[in-house]
Design a protein around this motif. Sequence first.
Motif, PDB file in Angstrom:
ATOM      1  N   PHE A  87     -15.597  82.670  12.580  1.00  0.00           N
ATOM      2  CA  PHE A  87     -16.869  82.411  12.526  1.00  0.00           C
ATOM      3  C   PHE A  87     -17.262  81.949  11.240  1.00  0.00           C
ATOM      4  O   PHE A  87     -17.678  80.932  10.819  1.00  0.00           O
ATOM      5  CB  PHE A  87     -17.893  83.135  13.387  1.00  0.00           C
ATOM      6  N   PHE A  88     -16.843  82.840  10.333  1.00  0.00           N
ATOM      7  CA  PHE A  88     -17.099  82.570   8.760  1.00  0.00           C
ATOM      8  C   PHE A  88     -16.268  81.317   8.518  1.00  0.00           C
ATOM      9  O   PHE A  88     -16.755  80.536   7.853  1.00  0.00           O
ATOM     10  CB  PHE A  88     -16.586  83.788   8.166  1.00  0.00           C
ATOM     11  N   LEU A  89     -15.085  81.363   8.802  1.00  0.00           N
ATOM     12  CA  LEU A  89     -14.243  80.280   8.530  1.00  0.00           C
ATOM     13  C   LEU A  89     -14.798  78.818   9.031  1.00  0.00           C
ATOM     14  O   LEU A  89     -14.789  77.857   8.318  1.00  0.00           O
ATOM     15  CB  LEU A  89     -12.601  80.299   8.994  1.00  0.00           C
ATOM     16  N   ILE A  90     -15.243  79.040  10.086  1.00  0.00           N
ATOM     17  CA  ILE A  90     -16.222  77.635  10.622  1.00  0.00           C
ATOM     18  C   ILE A  90     -17.235  77.102   9.867  1.00  0.00           C
ATOM     19  O   ILE A  90     -17.118  75.954   9.423  1.00  0.00           O
ATOM     20  CB  ILE A  90     -16.157  77.637  12.150  1.00  0.00           C
ATOM     21  N   VAL A  91     -18.012  78.398   9.756  1.00  0.00           N
ATOM     22  CA  VAL A  91     -19.126  77.919   8.956  1.00  0.00           C
ATOM     23  C   VAL A  91     -18.678  77.302   7.245  1.00  0.00           C
ATOM     24  O   VAL A  91     -19.310  76.202   7.132  1.00  0.00           O
ATOM     25  CB  VAL A  91     -20.173  79.231   8.641  1.00  0.00           C
ATOM     26  N   GLU A  92     -17.958  78.212   6.702  1.00  0.00           N
ATOM     27  CA  GLU A  92     -17.676  78.089   5.279  1.00  0.00           C
ATOM     28  C   GLU A  92     -16.945  76.688   5.375  1.00  0.00           C
ATOM     29  O   GLU A  92     -17.036  76.016   4.258  1.00  0.00           O
ATOM     30  CB  GLU A  92     -17.313  79.256   4.404  1.00  0.00           C
ATOM     31  N   SER A  93     -15.948  76.542   6.021  1.00  0.00           N
ATOM     32  CA  SER A  93     -14.908  75.479   5.821  1.00  0.00           C
ATOM     33  C   SER A  93     -15.832  74.010   5.973  1.00  0.00           C
ATOM     34  O   SER A  93     -15.760  73.047   5.243  1.00  0.00           O
ATOM     35  CB  SER A  93     -14.111  75.482   6.918  1.00  0.00           C
ATOM     36  N   ALA A 127      -5.344  84.171   5.164  1.00  0.00           N
ATOM     37  CA  ALA A 127      -4.776  84.919   6.146  1.00  0.00           C
ATOM     38  C   ALA A 127      -4.343  83.941   7.367  1.00  0.00           C
ATOM     39  O   ALA A 127      -3.782  84.328   8.596  1.00  0.00           O
ATOM     40  CB  ALA A 127      -5.991  85.725   6.667  1.00  0.00           C
ATOM     41  N   GLY A 128      -4.801  82.519   7.202  1.00  0.00           N
ATOM     42  CA  GLY A 128      -4.547  81.856   8.458  1.00  0.00           C
ATOM     43  C   GLY A 128      -4.486  80.333   8.528  1.00  0.00           C
ATOM     44  O   GLY A 128      -4.768  79.849   9.916  1.00  0.00           O
ATOM     45  N   ALA A 129      -5.146  79.692   7.561  1.00  0.00           N
ATOM     46  CA  ALA A 129      -5.561  78.510   7.427  1.00  0.00           C
ATOM     47  C   ALA A 129      -4.170  77.550   7.678  1.00  0.00           C
ATOM     48  O   ALA A 129      -3.040  78.096   7.085  1.00  0.00           O
ATOM     49  CB  ALA A 129      -6.211  77.977   6.277  1.00  0.00           C
ATOM     50  N   LEU A 166     -10.531  73.985  13.004  1.00  0.00           N
ATOM     51  CA  LEU A 166     -11.742  74.547  13.203  1.00  0.00           C
ATOM     52  C   LEU A 166     -11.960  74.817  14.739  1.00  0.00           C
ATOM     53  O   LEU A 166     -12.171  75.650  15.315  1.00  0.00           O
ATOM     54  CB  LEU A 166     -12.944  73.997  12.711  1.00  0.00           C
ATOM     55  N   TRP A 167     -11.571  73.586  15.669  1.00  0.00           N
ATOM     56  CA  TRP A 167     -11.684  73.667  16.999  1.00  0.00           C
ATOM     57  C   TRP A 167     -10.605  74.624  17.655  1.00  0.00           C
ATOM     58  O   TRP A 167     -10.797  75.326  18.517  1.00  0.00           O
ATOM     59  CB  TRP A 167     -11.638  72.178  17.593  1.00  0.00           C
ATOM     60  N   GLN A 168      -9.418  74.795  17.037  1.00  0.00           N
ATOM     61  CA  GLN A 168      -8.253  75.629  17.306  1.00  0.00           C
ATOM     62  C   GLN A 168      -9.042  77.100  17.361  1.00  0.00           C
ATOM     63  O   GLN A 168      -8.890  77.722  18.141  1.00  0.00           O
ATOM     64  CB  GLN A 168      -7.174  75.520  16.404  1.00  0.00           C
ATOM     65  N   LEU A 169      -9.642  77.328  16.118  1.00  0.00           N
ATOM     66  CA  LEU A 169     -10.221  78.779  16.024  1.00  0.00           C
ATOM     67  C   LEU A 169     -11.360  78.783  17.115  1.00  0.00           C
ATOM     68  O   LEU A 169     -11.466  80.012  17.497  1.00  0.00           O
ATOM     69  CB  LEU A 169     -10.853  79.017  14.513  1.00  0.00           C
ATOM     70  N   ALA A 170     -12.289  78.107  17.324  1.00  0.00           N
ATOM     71  CA  ALA A 170     -13.243  78.231  18.429  1.00  0.00           C
ATOM     72  C   ALA A 170     -12.606  78.298  19.594  1.00  0.00           C
ATOM     73  O   ALA A 170     -12.803  79.094  20.419  1.00  0.00           O
ATOM     74  CB  ALA A 170     -14.080  76.880  18.217  1.00  0.00           C
ATOM     75  N   ARG A 171     -11.681  77.607  20.035  1.00  0.00           N
ATOM     76  CA  ARG A 171     -10.977  77.759  21.219  1.00  0.00           C
ATOM     77  C   ARG A 171     -10.318  79.268  21.415  1.00  0.00           C
ATOM     78  O   ARG A 171     -10.440  79.623  22.433  1.00  0.00           O
ATOM     79  CB  ARG A 171      -9.868  76.860  21.749  1.00  0.00           C
TER      80      ARG A 171
END
Length: 144
Positions: free
Chosen positions: A48-54, A87-89, A128-133
Amino acid sequence: MKPVISRSFLDRLFAAQDYDGLVQLSSFFQGTSTCRLEKADYGLPRPFFLIVESLVWFAQADRSGVWTYFEATSAPRQQAMLEALTAGAPAGFAQAYAKGVSGWRDEAGMAGLDRWLSARDDENNRWLWQLARANRAQIDELLS
């Protein structure tokens, strides 16, 4: 206060998988009691941090140049973001971010990073959608 978002609304966001949906998810995350602006990672789970900050990183770079993002972002937040990206981008994201961390004061030198970000905007949104899913159950739990 915890935002309460209906599952059907979240289903529609996930079905569309567009930029606006990511912005809405980011806003929802920031509206939770979990989110603490004073914390480097906002106190959010890493995805969620990655989604917000990206979204902040890419949007600010697009609007006014990436150097303005690094100028306005605290060193602890930059470090948290760099660690999260490492870590995973997708390939190259952490390296590009590190370039901004170390060289943002060179506005002219950041032009290449601005172009890099612009060329990867769609890739960022897909990731980011991959992360969300991948974290949908946790999103549902946090928001509904």
